[in-house]
Write a protein that holds these residues in place. Structure first.
Motif, short mmCIF file in Angstrom:
data_model
loop_
_atom_site.label_atom_id
_atom_site.label_comp_id
_atom_site.label_asym_id
_atom_site.label_seq_id
_atom_site.Cartn_x
_atom_site.Cartn_y
_atom_site.Cartn_z
N LYS A 81 -15.45 -13.45 -80.61
CA LYS A 81 -14.15 -14.12 -80.54
C LYS A 81 -13.93 -15.02 -81.75
CE LYS A 81 -13.63 -14.20 -75.52
NZ LYS A 81 -13.54 -15.06 -74.32
N ASN A 82 -15.00 -15.57 -82.30
CA ASN A 82 -14.91 -16.46 -83.46
C ASN A 82 -15.15 -15.75 -84.78
OD1 ASN A 82 -14.42 -18.81 -81.90
ND2 ASN A 82 -16.58 -18.84 -81.34
N ILE A 103 -6.21 -8.58 -86.15
CA ILE A 103 -5.73 -9.83 -85.56
C ILE A 103 -6.83 -10.49 -84.74
CG2 ILE A 103 -4.09 -10.79 -83.90
CD1 ILE A 103 -2.25 -8.38 -84.68
N GLU A 104 -7.53 -9.67 -83.96
CA GLU A 104 -8.57 -10.15 -83.05
C GLU A 104 -9.45 -8.94 -82.70
OE1 GLU A 104 -7.43 -10.46 -78.72
OE2 GLU A 104 -5.42 -10.63 -79.61
N PRO A 105 -10.54 -9.16 -81.96
CA PRO A 105 -11.38 -8.01 -81.57
C PRO A 105 -10.59 -6.98 -80.78
CG PRO A 105 -12.54 -10.06 -81.18
CD PRO A 105 -11.12 -10.43 -81.52
N ILE A 106 -11.00 -5.73 -80.93
CA ILE A 106 -10.41 -4.66 -80.14
C ILE A 106 -11.45 -4.17 -79.13
CG2 ILE A 106 -8.67 -3.93 -81.80
CD1 ILE A 106 -10.55 -1.82 -82.85
N HIS A 113 -17.06 -2.03 -74.61
CA HIS A 113 -17.47 -2.92 -75.68
C HIS A 113 -16.27 -3.34 -76.52
CE1 HIS A 113 -18.37 1.12 -77.52
NE2 HIS A 113 -17.68 0.60 -78.50
N ALA A 114 -16.45 -4.47 -77.23
CA ALA A 114 -15.41 -5.02 -78.10
C ALA A 114 -16.00 -5.15 -79.50
CB ALA A 114 -14.96 -6.38 -77.59
N HIS A 139 -7.75 2.71 -68.89
CA HIS A 139 -7.09 2.02 -69.99
C HIS A 139 -7.50 2.59 -71.35
CE1 HIS A 139 -6.82 -0.91 -66.68
NE2 HIS A 139 -5.69 -1.25 -67.26
N GLU A 140 -6.54 2.54 -72.27
CA GLU A 140 -6.79 2.94 -73.65
C GLU A 140 -7.25 1.72 -74.44
OE1 GLU A 140 -6.60 6.10 -74.71
OE2 GLU A 140 -6.11 6.66 -72.66
N MET A 141 -7.56 1.92 -75.71
CA MET A 141 -7.98 0.80 -76.56
C MET A 141 -6.91 -0.28 -76.59
SD MET A 141 -9.87 2.65 -79.75
CE MET A 141 -10.34 1.10 -80.47
N MET A 142 -7.36 -1.52 -76.72
CA MET A 142 -6.45 -2.66 -76.71
C MET A 142 -7.12 -3.85 -77.37
SD MET A 142 -6.80 -3.81 -72.69
CE MET A 142 -6.53 -2.16 -72.08
N TYR A 143 -6.34 -4.90 -77.59
CA TYR A 143 -6.90 -6.15 -78.11
C TYR A 143 -7.66 -6.85 -76.99
CZ TYR A 143 -4.18 -5.76 -82.38
OH TYR A 143 -3.66 -5.33 -83.58
N LEU A 144 -8.64 -7.65 -77.37
CA LEU A 144 -9.48 -8.35 -76.41
C LEU A 144 -8.67 -9.28 -75.51
CD1 LEU A 144 -12.30 -9.02 -75.32
CD2 LEU A 144 -12.51 -10.74 -77.13
N SER A 145 -7.67 -9.95 -76.06
CA SER A 145 -6.84 -10.85 -75.23
C SER A 145 -6.12 -10.08 -74.13
CB SER A 145 -5.85 -11.62 -76.09
OG SER A 145 -4.97 -10.74 -76.77
N ASP A 146 -5.70 -8.84 -74.38
CA ASP A 146 -5.07 -8.02 -73.36
C ASP A 146 -6.10 -7.57 -72.32
OD1 ASP A 146 -2.54 -8.18 -74.57
OD2 ASP A 146 -3.02 -6.49 -75.89
N TRP A 147 -7.30 -7.23 -72.78
CA TRP A 147 -8.39 -6.81 -71.89
C TRP A 147 -8.74 -7.94 -70.91
CZ3 TRP A 147 -11.01 -2.87 -70.03
CH2 TRP A 147 -12.29 -3.06 -69.52
N GLU A 148 -8.77 -9.16 -71.40
CA GLU A 148 -9.14 -10.29 -70.56
C GLU A 148 -8.12 -10.57 -69.46
OE1 GLU A 148 -9.85 -13.13 -73.72
OE2 GLU A 148 -12.03 -12.90 -73.42
N LYS A 149 -6.90 -10.03 -69.58
CA LYS A 149 -5.86 -10.20 -68.57
C LYS A 149 -5.99 -9.19 -67.43
CE LYS A 149 -2.64 -11.87 -72.02
NZ LYS A 149 -1.49 -11.51 -72.86
N ILE A 150 -6.80 -8.16 -67.63
CA ILE A 150 -6.94 -7.10 -66.62
C ILE A 150 -7.90 -7.54 -65.53
CG2 ILE A 150 -7.76 -4.74 -66.21
CD1 ILE A 150 -6.85 -4.07 -69.05
#
Length: 150
Positions: A81-82, A103-106, A113-114, A139-150
């Motif tokens: 994340k950092n 932008i951020e991890p995918i 995995h991210a 789910h398909e590939m996505m940004y980590l922030s979107d994954w954390e909402k699931i």
């Protein structure tokens, strides 16, 4: 039988510049180049795994492909994340991969995995990756922030 990966190797065009780069990433130089060769080794996990950097102008000209000139370093989720902020502080920029802007991890949900991607001075693909605590076949590939909402 197999317990892990002990070593991996990458071609570089300027060994001293690459040594500086991999030191910036926090790896420990364990074998300095000798007069008769142009290779250096860095511990990834001391006593368990290392990376060899081989100065070879011809090999560096080999076009990148995921099966060539790529290495992935395991990191914690918090470090991932950092990673962008940390790498930028070292003068290293993330790069786009799989069509995702840096932008951020995918996340690869099916594999659980991210990751983030960047290049070394010779264009070798470097990845920071961490295992996540769940997978998803829906789910398909996505940004980590979107994954954390699931």
């Amino acid at each position: 039988m197999i317990k892990g990966l002990y070593e991996a190797h990458l071609p570089v065009s300027n060994l001293q510049a690459s040594i500086s780069f991999y030191k910036k990433l926090g790896l420990t130089l364990t074998r300095e180049p000798q007069e008769h060769d142009k290779v250096a080794f860095f511990w990834i996990d001391p006593g368990r795994s290392w990376i060899g950097l081989w100065e070879n102008e011809q090999a560096v000209k080999t076009p990148y492909h995921p099966s060539l000139r790529h290495i992935a370093f395991e990191v914690s989720l918090e470090d991932l994340k950092n990673a962008k902020t940390h790498l930028l502080s070292l003068g290293i920029e993330l790069r786009e991969d799989f069509g995702f802007a840096p932008i951020e991890p995918i996340v690869m949900p099916r594999d659980g995995h991210a990751m983030v991607y960047f290049n070394d001075p010779d264009g070798n693909s470097i990845e920071f990756i961490c295992k996540l605590n769940k997978t998803s076949q829906e789910h398909e590939m996505m940004y980590l922030s979107d994954w954390e909402k699931i």
